[in-house]
Scaffold this motif. Structure first.
Motif, mmCIF file in Angstrom:
data_model
loop_
_atom_site.group_PDB
_atom_site.id
_atom_site.type_symbol
_atom_site.label_atom_id
_atom_site.label_comp_id
_atom_site.label_asym_id
_atom_site.label_seq_id
_atom_site.Cartn_x
_atom_site.Cartn_y
_atom_site.Cartn_z
ATOM 1 N N MET A 73 4.205 9.127 -0.981
ATOM 2 C CA MET A 73 4.142 10.536 -0.590
ATOM 3 C C MET A 73 2.699 10.844 -0.197
ATOM 4 N N VAL A 74 2.551 11.499 0.944
ATOM 5 C CA VAL A 74 1.222 11.847 1.448
ATOM 6 C C VAL A 74 1.069 13.358 1.468
ATOM 7 N N MET A 75 -0.070 13.819 1.001
ATOM 8 C CA MET A 75 -0.412 15.248 1.079
ATOM 9 C C MET A 75 -1.764 15.348 1.775
ATOM 10 N N VAL A 76 -1.926 16.396 2.605
ATOM 11 C CA VAL A 76 -3.179 16.599 3.321
ATOM 12 C C VAL A 76 -3.581 18.062 3.292
ATOM 13 N N ARG A 77 -4.863 18.291 3.566
ATOM 14 C CA ARG A 77 -5.425 19.622 3.665
ATOM 15 C C ARG A 77 -6.616 19.560 4.601
ATOM 16 N N PRO A 78 -7.109 20.607 5.125
ATOM 17 C CA PRO A 78 -6.586 21.969 5.129
ATOM 18 C C PRO A 78 -5.445 22.120 6.142
ATOM 19 N N LEU A 79 -4.888 23.314 6.174
ATOM 20 C CA LEU A 79 -3.737 23.570 7.030
ATOM 21 C C LEU A 79 -4.026 23.272 8.500
ATOM 22 N N SER A 80 -5.193 23.658 8.979
ATOM 23 C CA SER A 80 -5.510 23.408 10.394
ATOM 24 C C SER A 80 -5.496 21.908 10.698
ATOM 25 N N SER A 81 -5.951 21.092 9.770
ATOM 26 C CA SER A 81 -5.928 19.644 9.951
ATOM 27 C C SER A 81 -4.507 19.099 9.831
ATOM 28 N N ASP A 83 0.912 3.493 -16.679
ATOM 29 C CA ASP A 83 1.874 2.385 -16.691
ATOM 30 C C ASP A 83 1.685 1.414 -15.522
ATOM 31 N N GLU A 84 0.633 1.583 -14.721
ATOM 32 C CA GLU A 84 0.326 0.718 -13.582
ATOM 33 C C GLU A 84 1.345 0.823 -12.440
ATOM 34 N N HIS A 85 2.348 1.674 -12.560
ATOM 35 C CA HIS A 85 3.320 1.851 -11.478
ATOM 36 C C HIS A 85 2.930 2.992 -10.549
ATOM 37 N N ASP A 86 2.089 3.895 -11.016
ATOM 38 C CA ASP A 86 1.713 5.073 -10.236
ATOM 39 C C ASP A 86 0.244 5.019 -9.857
ATOM 40 N N HIS A 87 -0.005 5.314 -8.580
ATOM 41 C CA HIS A 87 -1.353 5.253 -8.040
ATOM 42 C C HIS A 87 -1.583 6.443 -7.114
ATOM 43 N N ALA A 88 -2.823 6.859 -6.994
ATOM 44 C CA ALA A 88 -3.208 7.890 -6.035
ATOM 45 C C ALA A 88 -4.472 7.416 -5.337
ATOM 46 N N LEU A 89 -4.445 7.469 -4.006
ATOM 47 C CA LEU A 89 -5.592 7.068 -3.197
ATOM 48 C C LEU A 89 -6.031 8.267 -2.370
ATOM 49 N N GLU A 90 -7.205 8.786 -2.669
ATOM 50 C CA GLU A 90 -7.730 9.921 -1.920
ATOM 51 C C GLU A 90 -8.402 9.400 -0.654
ATOM 52 N N PHE A 91 -8.141 10.091 0.474
ATOM 53 C CA PHE A 91 -8.723 9.652 1.735
ATOM 54 C C PHE A 91 -9.337 10.810 2.509
ATOM 55 N N ARG A 92 -10.152 10.430 3.482
ATOM 56 C CA ARG A 92 -10.731 11.377 4.440
ATOM 57 C C ARG A 92 -10.633 10.761 5.821
ATOM 58 N N SER A 93 -10.517 11.621 6.815
ATOM 59 C CA SER A 93 -10.480 11.147 8.188
ATOM 60 C C SER A 93 -10.756 12.321 9.120
ATOM 61 N N VAL A 94 -10.598 12.062 10.396
ATOM 62 C CA VAL A 94 -10.714 13.087 11.420
ATOM 63 C C VAL A 94 -9.508 12.950 12.328
ATOM 64 N N MET A 147 -5.388 8.262 13.200
ATOM 65 C CA MET A 147 -6.621 8.482 12.433
ATOM 66 C C MET A 147 -7.744 7.540 12.839
ATOM 67 N N GLY A 148 -7.401 6.423 13.435
ATOM 68 C CA GLY A 148 -8.413 5.520 13.970
ATOM 69 C C GLY A 148 -9.413 5.027 12.944
ATOM 70 N N ASP A 149 -10.604 4.761 13.420
ATOM 71 C CA ASP A 149 -11.646 4.178 12.579
ATOM 72 C C ASP A 149 -12.311 5.178 11.641
ATOM 73 N N ASP A 150 -11.978 6.460 11.775
ATOM 74 C CA ASP A 150 -12.574 7.474 10.904
ATOM 75 C C ASP A 150 -11.945 7.484 9.509
ATOM 76 N N PHE A 151 -10.828 6.805 9.339
ATOM 77 C CA PHE A 151 -10.105 6.818 8.066
ATOM 78 C C PHE A 151 -10.877 6.040 7.010
ATOM 79 N N GLU A 152 -10.987 6.648 5.805
ATOM 80 C CA GLU A 152 -11.579 5.932 4.674
ATOM 81 C C GLU A 152 -11.002 6.451 3.368
#
Length: 138
Positions: free
Chosen positions: A101-109, A66-77, A52-57
């Motif tokens: 666990m990581v989930m991504v979209r769209p399918l082509s990406s 409960d402070e045990h669960d977190h979700a971090l939304e990201f974008r990249s190229v 993902m290089g430097d495009d990741f944010e």
């Protein structure tokens, strides 16, 4: 988790690895079977940073009640394709990540990510194997 986000944004591989529990489970967006263990997970995360290089944010962060669960939304190229995704993180009582666990979209990406990560697979396995051997008692 703020510490993980800061480590990823700083591209600090040692800090990322230090946040992982020994028994962490990594569930990939492009592989059916999860990966278990700190060494393989750290190697995968290093490969993701290469791909993902430097495009990741990171663009948003969510914390469970409960402070045990977190979700971090990201974008990249990846391979010229815009990718959006989310890191779902569970932190154990010791403050270490025991589930990622990581989930991504769209399918082509996602397909582009799968191809790029597939090209990294031999290096991922070699890095994880070397790290595990370094941990073995002599």
């Amino acid at each position: 988790m703020r510490e993980f986000r800061a480590a990823v944004e700083a591209r600090d591989e040692a800090a990322i690895e230090a946040l992982l529990a020994d028994d962490v489970r990594f569930t990939s967006p492009v592989a059916f079977t999860p990966y278990d263990g700190k060494h393989i997970t750290a190697a995968i995360l290093r490969a993701v940073m290469r791909v993902m290089g430097d495009d990741f944010e990171y663009v948003r962060e969510f914390v469970g009640t409960d402070e045990h669960d977190h979700a971090l939304e990201f974008r990249s190229v990846v391979a010229g394709k815009q990718i959006s995704g989310c890191d779902f993180i569970h932190v154990n009582d010791d403050g270490r990540i025991d589930d990622l666990m990581v989930m991504v979209r769209p399918l082509s990406s996602a397909n582009a990510l799968a191809e790029a990560m597939g090209a990294q697979f031999d290096r991922i396995v070699a890095e994880a194997t070397a790290a595990a051997q370094n941990d073995e008692p002599r």
